[in-house]
Write a protein that holds these residues in place. Structure first.
Motif, PDB file in Angstrom:
ATOM      1  N   VAL A 200       5.484  -4.418   0.012  1.00  0.00           N
ATOM      2  CA  VAL A 200       5.816  -3.122  -0.605  1.00  0.00           C
ATOM      3  C   VAL A 200       6.119  -2.057   0.445  1.00  0.00           C
ATOM      4  CG1 VAL A 200       4.709  -3.323  -2.871  1.00  0.00           C
ATOM      5  CG2 VAL A 200       3.365  -2.504  -0.956  1.00  0.00           C
TER       6      VAL A 200
ATOM      7  N   GLU B  35       1.385  -8.975   0.349  1.00  0.00           N
ATOM      8  CA  GLU B  35       1.891  -8.111  -0.719  1.00  0.00           C
ATOM      9  C   GLU B  35       1.981  -6.653  -0.249  1.00  0.00           C
ATOM     10  OE1 GLU B  35      -0.359  -8.642  -4.316  1.00  0.00           O
ATOM     11  OE2 GLU B  35       1.290  -7.798  -5.498  1.00  0.00           O
TER      12      GLU B  35
ATOM     13  N   LYS C 289       3.487   0.611  -5.549  1.00  0.00           N
ATOM     14  CA  LYS C 289       4.564   0.074  -6.394  1.00  0.00           C
ATOM     15  C   LYS C 289       5.127   1.148  -7.327  1.00  0.00           C
ATOM     16  CE  LYS C 289       3.514  -4.854  -6.528  1.00  0.00           C
ATOM     17  NZ  LYS C 289       2.774  -5.884  -7.262  1.00  0.00           N
TER      18      LYS C 289
END
Ligand code: FAD
Length: 317
Positions: free
Chosen positions: A224, A220, A315
């Protein structure tokens, strides 16, 4: 005269290193007054090379060269150098280019400097700066042969756009069957994600992540950041991650702009392979972990808390 560059490609597309080498050659040509010629093997579109200072592209199309073959590729580059009367040949420092470099150097009777990181300090005598001792030091190497072969270190010079366009010329070198007596059967493990060799950013996990089931957060974070994932040796030895992700002295070298190490202690053999990265960040719960001495930034903390918080923050951007 011409400076010849060999532009690496994958599946018919030029790699980023091709444009970095073109940028380097253009800057060097500014010092020497030469033109820049590129040789490209089985590449569909080479027009972009003109935007990085290449004057001419020799385009080689040959089914026999569809797979990398060190002897055959060295032969192609040699013939291109002779055709152009090139006294300077520039390649990358990728694994394939390092493999073909000694063959090419012998073929051209050229002095070879690998891992070059800057333009020459002087062109007469010809002196260049290179990394040494697994990137822990630099040295200045003088090449006195008539023809010179340079292996440019990845991400050392950067991309520099230039105005202009490159002319194209079909080039059909004569290939010797003996070059294909030994054939490398290359197995490409394409995951559709950024590969370690091409990555600007690499997120790497170590034994501190406790098990393969915890790699979701590494992936993850890599997603990003648009990064490739990597790991320490024990992690791949234990089968938590594929061997293709193992980085370090005995694994793949990393010369990324940003290397993020999560739960990796920073053993000397690991650091040897990633030292060439520009900015190193470590996340480790042990403030005494050796990686903190090698890192530019460090977070002392539990990866299971720090990484998810970092992902959430990133994010927002
Ligand atoms: P460890 O040394 O076990 O470190 C784990 C780290 O995770 C520790 O620092 C710990 O504090 C931290 N940690 C634990 N829990 C957490 C948590 N919850 N949050 C955050 N941090 C945590 N290694 C390589 O990587 N690449 C190589 O190419 C390589 N080649 C080698 C060649 C030779 C000849 C030899 C002898 C060894 C080689 N090694 C290589 C192995 C190397 O010496 C180390 O053993 C290895 O790098 C250690 O891997 P690691 O940091 O993942 O594990």
């Amino acid at each position: 005269m011409s400076i010849l560059i060999y532009t690496e490609s994958e599946e018919g597309k030029l790699k980023k290193t091709a444009f970095e080498i073109a940028s380097y050659a253009r800057a060097l040509a500014g010092q020497t007054g030469d033109t820049v010629t590129a040789v490209a093997v089985n590449v569909d579109n080479t027009s972009e090379l003109g935007n990085y200072g290449v004057d001419k592209v020799l385009k080689v199309s040959d089914e026999k060269l569809s797979r990398f073959n060190a002897r055959a590729y060295a032969d192609v580059i040699k013939q291109a150098a002779e055709k152009e009367g090139a006294k300077m040949v520039i390649i990358s420092s990728s694994a394939n280019d390092k493999y073909l470099a000694p063959i090419l150097a012998v073929n051209l009777q050229a002095g070879y400097a690998s891992n070059v990181v800057a333009l020459p300090e002087s062109t007469d005598p010809f002196r260049v700066k290179r990394t040494a001792f697994t990137n822990k030091a630099f040295n200045i190497t003088e090449i006195s042969t008539d023809v010179k072969l340079i292996g440019l270190s990845k991400n050392s010079f950067g991309l520099k756009e230039a105005e202009g366009s490159a002319s194209e010329e079909a080039f059909a070198p004569s290939l010797d069957d003996k070059d294909f007596a030994v054939r490398t059967e290359s197995v490409d493990k394409t995951t559709g994600k950024v590969t370690i060799a091409d990555a600007e950013i690499v997120v790497s996990g170590g034994r501190g992540l406790k098990g393969p089931e915890n790699w979701g957060m590494i992936e993850e974070l890599a997603d990003v950041l648009g990064a490739a994932t990597a790991c320490s040796k024990p992690v791949s030895d234990m089968g938590w991650r594929p061997h293709s992700e193992h980085v370090g002295q005995t694994g793949k070298p990393v010369a990324a702009n940003l290397y993020v190490a999560v739960g990796i202690s920073g053993a000397i053999q690991h650091l040897a392979g990633i030292n060439a990265s520009k900015v190193k960040v470590v996340i480790n719960s042990d403030p005494e972990a050796p990686f903190f001495k090698a890192a530019d930034y460090g977070v002392v903390g539990d990866a299971f808390e720090v990484v998810p918080a970092l992902v959430e923050k990133l994010k927002e951007f």
